[in-house]
Design a protein around this motif. Structure first.
Motif, PDB file in Angstrom:
ATOM      1  N   LEU A 190       6.182   1.285   2.770  1.00 27.71           N
ATOM      2  CA  LEU A 190       7.564   1.860   3.598  1.00 27.71           C
ATOM      3  C   LEU A 190       7.398   0.517   4.589  1.00 27.71           C
ATOM      4  CD1 LEU A 190      10.027   3.528   4.265  1.00 27.71           C
ATOM      5  CD2 LEU A 190       8.426   4.982   5.397  1.00 27.71           C
ATOM      6  N   HIS A 218       8.736  -2.126  -2.100  1.00 27.98           N
ATOM      7  CA  HIS A 218       8.626  -1.411  -1.070  1.00 27.98           C
ATOM      8  C   HIS A 218      10.107  -0.753  -0.840  1.00 27.98           C
ATOM      9  CE1 HIS A 218      10.694  -5.195  -0.049  1.00 27.98           C
ATOM     10  NE2 HIS A 218      11.150  -4.712   1.009  1.00 27.98           N
ATOM     11  N   VAL A 219       9.909   0.300   0.328  1.00 24.88           N
ATOM     12  CA  VAL A 219      10.929   1.121   0.759  1.00 24.88           C
ATOM     13  C   VAL A 219      11.511   0.372   2.033  1.00 24.88           C
ATOM     14  CG1 VAL A 219      11.935   3.509   1.234  1.00 24.88           C
ATOM     15  CG2 VAL A 219      10.184   3.214  -0.854  1.00 24.88           C
ATOM     16  N   ASP A 220      12.716   0.271   2.125  1.00 30.56           N
ATOM     17  CA  ASP A 220      12.814  -0.545   3.687  1.00 30.56           C
ATOM     18  C   ASP A 220      14.044   0.648   4.010  1.00 30.56           C
ATOM     19  OD1 ASP A 220      15.200  -1.173   2.317  1.00 30.56           O
ATOM     20  OD2 ASP A 220      15.318  -3.133   2.622  1.00 30.56           O
ATOM     21  N   VAL A 271       6.256   9.349   1.615  1.00 29.21           N
ATOM     22  CA  VAL A 271       7.250   8.494   1.059  1.00 29.21           C
ATOM     23  C   VAL A 271       6.726   7.444  -0.053  1.00 29.21           C
ATOM     24  CG1 VAL A 271       9.070   6.840   1.736  1.00 29.21           C
ATOM     25  CG2 VAL A 271       8.616   8.748   2.917  1.00 29.21           C
ATOM     26  N   GLU A 272       5.739   6.881   0.612  1.00 33.00           N
ATOM     27  CA  GLU A 272       5.077   5.721  -0.207  1.00 33.00           C
ATOM     28  C   GLU A 272       4.399   6.275  -1.699  1.00 33.00           C
ATOM     29  OE1 GLU A 272       3.780   3.040   3.255  1.00 33.00           O
ATOM     30  OE2 GLU A 272       2.244   4.258   2.275  1.00 33.00           O
ATOM     31  N   ILE A 297       4.639   8.841   6.540  1.00 29.91           N
ATOM     32  CA  ILE A 297       5.040   7.784   5.830  1.00 29.91           C
ATOM     33  C   ILE A 297       4.414   7.737   4.520  1.00 29.91           C
ATOM     34  CG2 ILE A 297       4.713   5.107   5.899  1.00 29.91           C
ATOM     35  CD1 ILE A 297       5.301   5.220   8.969  1.00 29.91           C
TER      36      ILE A 297
END
Length: 334
Positions: free
Chosen positions: A59, A140-142, A78-79, A75
Motif C-alpha cells: 500500500l 501495489h495499492v495506491d 489491506v496488503e 495497512i
C-alpha cells in the motif's frame, strides 16, 4: 523295489522338443513383459500446470489512514487480504499451481527480502527463481478510500447512512524465465451502499463493505491476468450450444456476452523476431447461459463463420453511465 522299465527310459525326442518350446515361450513372455514395462515407464508424463506466485500488494503511501464507518483499517490488512482474494480467484481458474502465501512469505524472510525490494522493476526474475515459480504477480495499492455520508430524513425521522468506497491497484505479471512482462494493468473499482439491497446492508459491518470492494477488485484483476495468459476458449461445440473452458469464480456470469475470434498466422516483430501475437478474425457473438463448477455453457447469438473448438472468446464490455438522481431520495437507504 521294482521299477517298471518304461520309467527308466531316457527322454524321447518329442519330449525334448516340448520342453524346448515351453522354455522358449517362457523366455519370450518374460522379455515381452519387461519391454512393455519399460515402454510404460518411458511414456511421456502429463504436462504440469505452470506455477504462479502472488506477492503481497504494498500500500502506497505507507502513512495513509483508512477509516471504514469509524473503524480504522490496518495497512497490513489491506496488503495481505487483497493478495489473498486475488490468489483464491486464480486457484479457481484451475490453470495454475498457485503457491501458498505462507510459503512465499517464508522464502522472502529466509532471503531477507523487504517489501521495497520485491516491488522494484527487475527484481521479479530473481524472486521468481527463488520461489521456483513460472509466473510472478506483483503490484501495489495506491488508493483505498471510504466516505461515509449521513442525512436526516424529515419525513421518516431517521438518519440515513450512505457509504462510498474506492480502490485502485496496479499490477503486472512477469514470466520469470525470460523476465518478460506478460501483462500489466491498473484497475479502479467503486462501491456504493445504495447499490446493495436494504435488507442485505442492514446488518453489514465496515469489514463487510471492505470485503465486497476487495473481492470486486480482485475478481477484475484475476480475470485480466487469465485473459492475458489463458483467454476463455470454446471447449466443445454441441449444435447451437457451446461449452467454454471456464467455470465458477472466474468472472463468467449468466447473460455475459463474448465475441468469438479465430486465430490466424503468428505475427513477429521484424526487428527482434519475437512473436508478438497472432492475427485474429471475429467470427461470432455468444451469450453465457449457465455457469457450472468447471465449465460454462453459451448460446450463439450471431455467426460470421464456423465456431470451432479452440476459438478465443473476449468479453464485450458494457458501458455504464454514472447518472446521479435529479433530487435526493426521501427514503431510508438514500
Amino acid at each position: 523295489m521294482y521299477i517298471p522299465a518304461q520309467i527308466n527310459k531316457p527322454i524321447g525326442g518329442h519330449m525334448k522338443n516340448f520342453l524346448r518350446i515351453t522354455m522358449m515361450l517362457f523366455i519370450f513372455t518374460a522379455s515381452s513383459a519387461g519391454i512393455f514395462a519399460q515402454e510404460k515407464a518411458a511414456a511421456p508424463a502429463k504436462p504440469e500446470k505452470p506455477t504462479l506466485a502472488v506477492l503481497p500488494f504494498v500500500l502506497e503511501p505507507r502513512n495513509i489512514q483508512i477509516n471504514v464507518n469509524e473503524s480504522e483499517m490496518k495497512i497490513q490488512v489491506v496488503e495481505s487480504e487483497f493478495a489473498d482474494q486475488l490468489l483464491q480467484n486464480l486457484v479457481k481458474s484451475r490453470k495454475f499451481s498457485v503457491l501458498e502465501r505462507s510459503f512465499v512469505e517464508k522464502i522472502m524472510k529466509e532471503n531477507k527480502l523487504t517489501e521495497s525490494e520485491y516491488c522494484k522493476p527487475g527484481e521479479e526474475q530473481r524472486i521468481g527463481k527463488l520461489l521456483v515459480a513460472d509466473f510472478l504477480v506483483v503490484g501495489h495499492v495506491d488508493r483505498v478510500e471510504f466516505l461515509v455520508e449521513s442525512k436526516y430524513i424529515e419525513i421518516t425521522k431517521e438518519t440515513s447512512i450512505r457509504l462510498k468506497g474506492t480502490m485502485k491497484v496496479h499490477f503486472r505479471v512477469v514470466e520469470t524465465k525470460s523476465g518478460k512482462v506478460v501483462c500489466a494493468n491498473t484497475i479502479t473499482r467503486k462501491l456504493d451502499s445504495r447499490d446493495i439491497p436494504a435488507a442485505e446492508r442492514r446488518n453489514m459491518t465496515g469489514g463487510d463493505y471492505r470485503d465486497r470492494l476487495f473481492t470486486d477488485c480482485a475478481v477484475s484483476a484475476s480475470n485480466y491476468i487469465l485473459e492475458g495468459i489463458y483467454p476463455v476458449k470454446i471447449a466443445s461445440v454441441q449444435g447451437e450450444e457451446l461449452v467454454l473452458n471456464r467455470g465458477e469464480g472466474t468472472g463468467l456470469v449468466v447473460g455475459g456476452q463474448y465475441e468469438v475470434y479465430s486465430q490466424g498466422d503468428i505475427v513477429k516483430d521484424p526487428d527482434t523476431g519475437e512473436s508478438i501475437g497472432s492475427e485474429e478474425t471475429k467470427i461470432g457473438l455468444i451469450e453465457v447461459t449457465s455457469v457450472q463448477q468447471k465449465f460454462s455453457k453459451a448460446k450463439i447469438l450471431k455467426s460470421e463463420g464456423v465456431l470451432e473448438v479452440g476459438g478465443i472468446c473476449r468479453q464485450v464490455e458494457k458501458k455504464e453511465k454514472d447518472v446521479e438522481p435529479a433530487t435526493p431520495r426521501a427514503t431510508p437507504g438514500w
